[in-house]
Design a protein around this motif. Structure first.
Motif, PDB file in Angstrom:
ATOM      1  N   LYS A  87       0.815  -1.180   0.098  1.00 63.55           N
ATOM      2  CA  LYS A  87       0.033   0.011  -0.261  1.00 63.55           C
ATOM      3  C   LYS A  87       0.929   1.017   0.005  1.00 63.55           C
ATOM      4  CE  LYS A  87      -3.754   2.076   2.616  1.00 63.55           C
ATOM      5  NZ  LYS A  87      -4.472   2.076   3.848  1.00 63.55           N
ATOM      6  N   TYR A  88       1.846   1.292   0.773  1.00 62.96           N
ATOM      7  CA  TYR A  88       2.729   2.442   0.797  1.00 62.96           C
ATOM      8  C   TYR A  88       3.466   2.708  -0.494  1.00 62.96           C
ATOM      9  CZ  TYR A  88       6.502   5.575   2.316  1.00 62.96           C
ATOM     10  OH  TYR A  88       7.183   6.727   2.468  1.00 62.96           O
ATOM     11  N   GLN A  89       3.980   1.612  -1.072  1.00 60.48           N
ATOM     12  CA  GLN A  89       4.787   1.904  -2.491  1.00 60.48           C
ATOM     13  C   GLN A  89       3.629   2.458  -3.624  1.00 60.48           C
ATOM     14  OE1 GLN A  89       5.420  -0.425  -0.147  1.00 60.48           O
ATOM     15  NE2 GLN A  89       7.435  -0.133   0.014  1.00 60.48           N
ATOM     16  N   SER A  90       2.394   1.670  -3.245  1.00 62.09           N
ATOM     17  CA  SER A  90       1.338   2.004  -4.451  1.00 62.09           C
ATOM     18  C   SER A  90       1.081   3.454  -4.241  1.00 62.09           C
ATOM     19  CB  SER A  90       0.301   1.061  -4.364  1.00 62.09           C
ATOM     20  OG  SER A  90       0.188  -0.108  -4.524  1.00 62.09           O
ATOM     21  N   ARG A  91       1.081   3.988  -2.969  1.00 60.03           N
ATOM     22  CA  ARG A  91       0.683   5.257  -2.800  1.00 60.03           C
ATOM     23  C   ARG A  91       1.653   6.329  -3.213  1.00 60.03           C
ATOM     24  NH1 ARG A  91       0.619   8.004   2.962  1.00 60.03           N
ATOM     25  NH2 ARG A  91       2.773   8.047   2.290  1.00 60.03           N
ATOM     26  N   GLY A 102      11.324   6.638  -5.681  1.00 59.96           N
ATOM     27  CA  GLY A 102      10.667   5.508  -5.743  1.00 59.96           C
ATOM     28  C   GLY A 102      11.425   4.190  -5.678  1.00 59.96           C
ATOM     29  N   THR A 103      12.337   4.181  -6.387  1.00 53.56           N
ATOM     30  CA  THR A 103      13.242   2.824  -6.605  1.00 53.56           C
ATOM     31  C   THR A 103      13.874   2.465  -5.023  1.00 53.56           C
ATOM     32  OG1 THR A 103      15.047   3.965  -7.313  1.00 53.56           O
ATOM     33  CG2 THR A 103      13.676   3.256  -8.915  1.00 53.56           C
ATOM     34  N   GLU A 104      14.000   3.563  -4.233  1.00 53.88           N
ATOM     35  CA  GLU A 104      14.862   3.265  -3.101  1.00 53.88           C
ATOM     36  C   GLU A 104      14.140   2.805  -2.048  1.00 53.88           C
ATOM     37  OE1 GLU A 104      17.239   6.475  -2.230  1.00 53.88           O
ATOM     38  OE2 GLU A 104      18.896   6.278  -3.927  1.00 53.88           O
ATOM     39  N   VAL A 105      12.862   2.598  -2.225  1.00 54.88           N
ATOM     40  CA  VAL A 105      11.803   2.102  -1.009  1.00 54.88           C
ATOM     41  C   VAL A 105      11.153   0.974  -1.607  1.00 54.88           C
ATOM     42  CG1 VAL A 105      11.551   4.157   0.156  1.00 54.88           C
ATOM     43  CG2 VAL A 105       9.897   3.713  -1.716  1.00 54.88           C
ATOM     44  N   VAL A 106      11.562   0.382  -2.738  1.00 57.21           N
ATOM     45  CA  VAL A 106      10.998  -0.852  -3.361  1.00 57.21           C
ATOM     46  C   VAL A 106      11.975  -1.837  -3.593  1.00 57.21           C
ATOM     47  CG1 VAL A 106       9.804  -1.875  -5.435  1.00 57.21           C
ATOM     48  CG2 VAL A 106       9.113   0.534  -4.670  1.00 57.21           C
ATOM     49  N   ALA A 107      11.474  -3.151  -3.170  1.00 54.50           N
ATOM     50  CA  ALA A 107      12.389  -4.210  -3.348  1.00 54.50           C
ATOM     51  C   ALA A 107      12.870  -4.287  -4.816  1.00 54.50           C
ATOM     52  CB  ALA A 107      11.887  -5.699  -3.092  1.00 54.50           C
ATOM     53  N   PRO A 108      14.203  -4.762  -5.026  1.00 57.54           N
ATOM     54  CA  PRO A 108      14.803  -4.765  -6.270  1.00 57.54           C
ATOM     55  C   PRO A 108      13.731  -5.536  -7.619  1.00 57.54           C
ATOM     56  CG  PRO A 108      16.440  -5.318  -4.861  1.00 57.54           C
ATOM     57  CD  PRO A 108      15.059  -5.395  -4.173  1.00 57.54           C
ATOM     58  N   LYS A 109      13.236  -6.643  -7.467  1.00 59.94           N
ATOM     59  CA  LYS A 109      12.443  -7.272  -8.211  1.00 59.94           C
ATOM     60  C   LYS A 109      11.183  -6.434  -8.708  1.00 59.94           C
ATOM     61  CE  LYS A 109      13.629 -11.853  -6.741  1.00 59.94           C
ATOM     62  NZ  LYS A 109      13.183 -13.312  -6.043  1.00 59.94           N
ATOM     63  N   LEU A 153      17.226   4.665   2.310  1.00 59.40           N
ATOM     64  CA  LEU A 153      18.523   4.296   1.938  1.00 59.40           C
ATOM     65  C   LEU A 153      19.541   5.600   1.940  1.00 59.40           C
ATOM     66  CD1 LEU A 153      18.322   2.116  -1.349  1.00 59.40           C
ATOM     67  CD2 LEU A 153      18.971   1.646   0.836  1.00 59.40           C
ATOM     68  N   TRP A 154      19.017   6.713   1.385  1.00 59.26           N
ATOM     69  CA  TRP A 154      19.891   7.997   1.680  1.00 59.26           C
ATOM     70  C   TRP A 154      20.090   8.331   3.105  1.00 59.26           C
ATOM     71  CZ3 TRP A 154      19.155  12.775   3.924  1.00 59.26           C
ATOM     72  CH2 TRP A 154      20.261  13.533   3.615  1.00 59.26           C
ATOM     73  N   LEU A 155      19.032   8.217   3.980  1.00 60.14           N
ATOM     74  CA  LEU A 155      19.298   8.504   5.556  1.00 60.14           C
ATOM     75  C   LEU A 155      20.458   7.431   6.179  1.00 60.14           C
ATOM     76  CD1 LEU A 155      15.293   8.906   6.444  1.00 60.14           C
ATOM     77  CD2 LEU A 155      17.164  10.845   6.385  1.00 60.14           C
ATOM     78  N   LEU A 156      20.237   6.233   5.773  1.00 63.35           N
ATOM     79  CA  LEU A 156      21.513   5.357   6.148  1.00 63.35           C
ATOM     80  C   LEU A 156      22.559   5.561   5.655  1.00 63.35           C
ATOM     81  CD1 LEU A 156      19.219   1.912   5.646  1.00 63.35           C
ATOM     82  CD2 LEU A 156      19.836   2.995   7.788  1.00 63.35           C
ATOM     83  N   ALA A 157      22.684   6.138   4.479  1.00 63.98           N
ATOM     84  CA  ALA A 157      24.276   6.348   3.884  1.00 63.98           C
ATOM     85  C   ALA A 157      24.760   7.484   4.597  1.00 63.98           C
ATOM     86  CB  ALA A 157      23.842   6.655   2.485  1.00 63.98           C
ATOM     87  N   VAL A 158      23.929   8.278   5.159  1.00 68.29           N
ATOM     88  CA  VAL A 158      24.544   9.602   5.687  1.00 68.29           C
ATOM     89  C   VAL A 158      24.484   9.501   7.222  1.00 68.29           C
ATOM     90  CG1 VAL A 158      23.826  11.287   3.885  1.00 68.29           C
ATOM     91  CG2 VAL A 158      22.237  10.730   5.729  1.00 68.29           C
ATOM     92  N   GLY A 159      24.259   8.317   7.619  1.00 64.53           N
ATOM     93  CA  GLY A 159      24.226   8.110   9.050  1.00 64.53           C
ATOM     94  C   GLY A 159      22.885   8.482   9.886  1.00 64.53           C
TER      95      GLY A 159
END
Length: 557
Positions: free
Chosen positions: A25-29, A222-229, A285-291
């Motif tokens: 639901k989150y990704q669809s929205r 979009g792509t950074e909160v969706v599983a690769p597949k 992903l960005w939040l993790l990358a910058v700590g």
């Protein structure tokens, strides 16, 4: 991007991340919001189809004096036809010549056996539609200003594309998306108040600077909160939004005949996206990358709750979950790595040339739609429909032929369109001319979808982003050249220009036989894996490829 984990703990953390980031639901929205946000991007990209419209014009005769053959003097219809859409004309024996500056004190001068070529300096435009062309006089001797202003916009996209990636990595995806979306709407609105050609061209450059950055930031969000597949779904949503925008240009241009209000309307559209300030989340992903692990934890748990997933992320897990996914290296190490790996260098050269060709062809055929016969609003609408259909055609072609072969097929077909287009102009069937151009646009748009995906499949993780950036830069150069290709074709009015384009497109697309097929293969994570991808060319080339692979056994960074 997903990287294979070697230890069990990392596999477990990746599994948790994938469970949270299913396409729920989150990704669809989120994808729906991104779809809506990309609609105005096509407004600014193809605004020139509306604001650069050149209506029929008539050269204003001086003080009511007619110019033309003497036997036309009493035939106003014949004279008017000679003065329509012309930049110069002949003043021939038997007509009265009145000096424009009244230097002869309004006395009549009769010339015998003399023909003087006159340059038109003032025109009356037909119809009630106003455009930047009619206000700034971008016709005749100033016709070059029309492609120049478009190229300024494309140059702005080049500059924005280069700076946008750096800004997005430093300040985050969400702020970059919001700021440059606002930039795009604001600069478009301000452009509508341009008093002259100089300020108009400058504003086009500034508008272009934001036109690509927010689009790329939307893709990353979009792509950074969706599983690769499931990441391909993000591209589908965003492409659909862009296609809808292309189709909406036609009704906008039809109802808003004043170019200044057309741009102001686009600017006002930005007000609809103010709620995005509160509705969008930053990329975890960005939040993790910058700590920023605490913020990443909140976003990930919000996603899990929205998707009704039982998995939750602790602070420690969030800090370690994706740290190892960033295997990219710097610009200079990337250049050295590619330079000492001939196979990768060859691929980058071919792919970069294909992006240049595809982008140049795309904008050449799209921005010249106004020169076609028939209802121009309907033609613009069909252009948007072709963009929409191309997204679906890409997925069908990808499954049937794979990315490499799909590009070869569609770009070769588009070369045929460029070759036969000047021949069709001799035909009296306007619908046939329009149909061929729309089909050509369909082929080129599908090719664009192909190379966007295919480029990332050819290079290892460490250099993939920089290779994509280089390819995108090459496409900007192609788009900057497109307006002048159109200009050259109209000025010469010969078949040489489209035939040269056709030959160039065919030659550059044929180079793809030297690139490997990537269907049913994993993305290469290392240089060695990329080198082991075999070319799909001739059998003799395959043998050479094997020899090269054994020699180019470089250690990965």
């Amino acid at each position: 991007m997903e990287v294979e984990k070697c230890d069990t703990d990392n596999k477990s953390r990746t599994k948790v991340y994938d469970e949270i980031n299913v396409f729920g639901k989150y990704q669809s929205r989120l994808c729906l919001m991104l779809l809506l946000s990309t609609i105005p991007n096509s407004f600014t990209t193809f605004q020139f189809l509306a604001i650069h419209y050149t209506p029929q014009f008539r050269c204003n005769v001086i003080n009511g004096t007619y110019y033309g053959p003497a036997n036309d003097y009493n035939n106003s219809n014949s004279v008017n036809s000679r003065l329509m859409n012309t930049c110069n004309f002949d003043n021939i024996t038997g007509l009265t010549l009145v000096n424009e500056t009244n230097a002869y004190n309004n006395t009549e001068q009769h010339h015998e056996d003399m023909s003087t070529n006159m340059v038109c300096t003032d025109w009356t435009f037909m119809g009630n539609e106003t455009s930047a062309v009619t206000e700034f006089g971008m016709i005749c001797n100033n016709k070059w200003q029309k492609p120049f202003s478009v190229s300024m916009y494309m140059f702005g996209k080049l500059v924005g594309g280069v700076m946008g990636g750096l800004i997005s990595d430093k300040f985050g995806r969400k702020p970059t998306f919001l700021v440059f979306s606002a930039w795009q709407y604001l600069t478009t609105f301000v452009t509508s108040f341009s008093p002259n050609m100089s300020s108009y061209s400058a504003m086009m450059f500034l508008t272009g600077c934001g036109g690509l950055v927010n689009y790329v930031a939307a893709v990353l969000l979009g792509t950074e909160v969706v599983a690769p597949k499931k990441r391909s779904m993000v591209y589908v949503y965003i492409s659909v939004g862009y296609s809808i925008g292309c189709m909406l240009i036609a009704p906008l241009a039809f109802f808003i005949l004043n170019w200044r209000w057309f741009l102001r309307t686009i600017g006002f559209v930005g007000l609809l996206y103010i709620p995005y300030i509160w509705l969008l989340d930053e990329s975890p992903l960005w939040l993790l990358a910058v700590g920023k692990n605490d913020e990443a934890k909140k976003v990930l748990n919000k996603i899990a709750k929205c998707n009704k997933v039982q998995s939750s992320v602790s602070k420690d897990e969030s800090s370690e979950m994706l740290v190892e996914t960033d295997d990219s290296i710097g610009l200079w190490p990337t250049c050295k790595l590619i330079a000492r790996t001939p196979t990768l260098l060859k691929r980058l050269a071919i792919v970069g040339l294909s992006w240049f060709t595809c982008s140049g062809s795309y904008y050449t055929i799209s921005l010249d739609i106004g020169s076609l016969s028939g209802n121009r609003f309907l033609n613009i609408l069909l252009l948007g429909v072709a963009e929409f259909v191309a997204t679906g055609l890409f997925f069908v072609a990808w499954k049937r032929w794979g990315n490499r072969n799909s590009y070869l097929i569609f770009m070769s077909a588009s070369a045929v369109v460029f070759a036969i287009r000047p021949l069709l102009k001799m035909s009296s069937i306007a619908a046939l001319q329009v149909a061929v151009v729309i089909v050509g646009r369909l082929f080129i748009t599908t090719s664009f979808c192909v190379i966007f995906v295919y480029t990332g499949e050819l290079f290892p993780t460490a250099v993939r982003n920089i290779c994509m950036g280089f390819s995108s830069g090459m496409s900007r150069f192609g788009s900057m050249l497109a307006p002048f290709i159109i200009y050259a074709g109209h000025q010469t009015n010969s078949i040489a220009v489209p035939l040269c384009i056709a030959v160039f497109v065919l030659l550059t697309s044929s180079l793809y036989i030297f690139l490997p097929k990537t269907e049913k293969t994993q993305l290469p994570q290392t240089v060695q894996e990329a080198l082991e991808m075999k070319s799909g060319g001739l059998s003799c080339h395959l043998k050479k490829q094997k020899t090269k692979t054994s020699k180019e056994n470089f250690p990965d960074p």
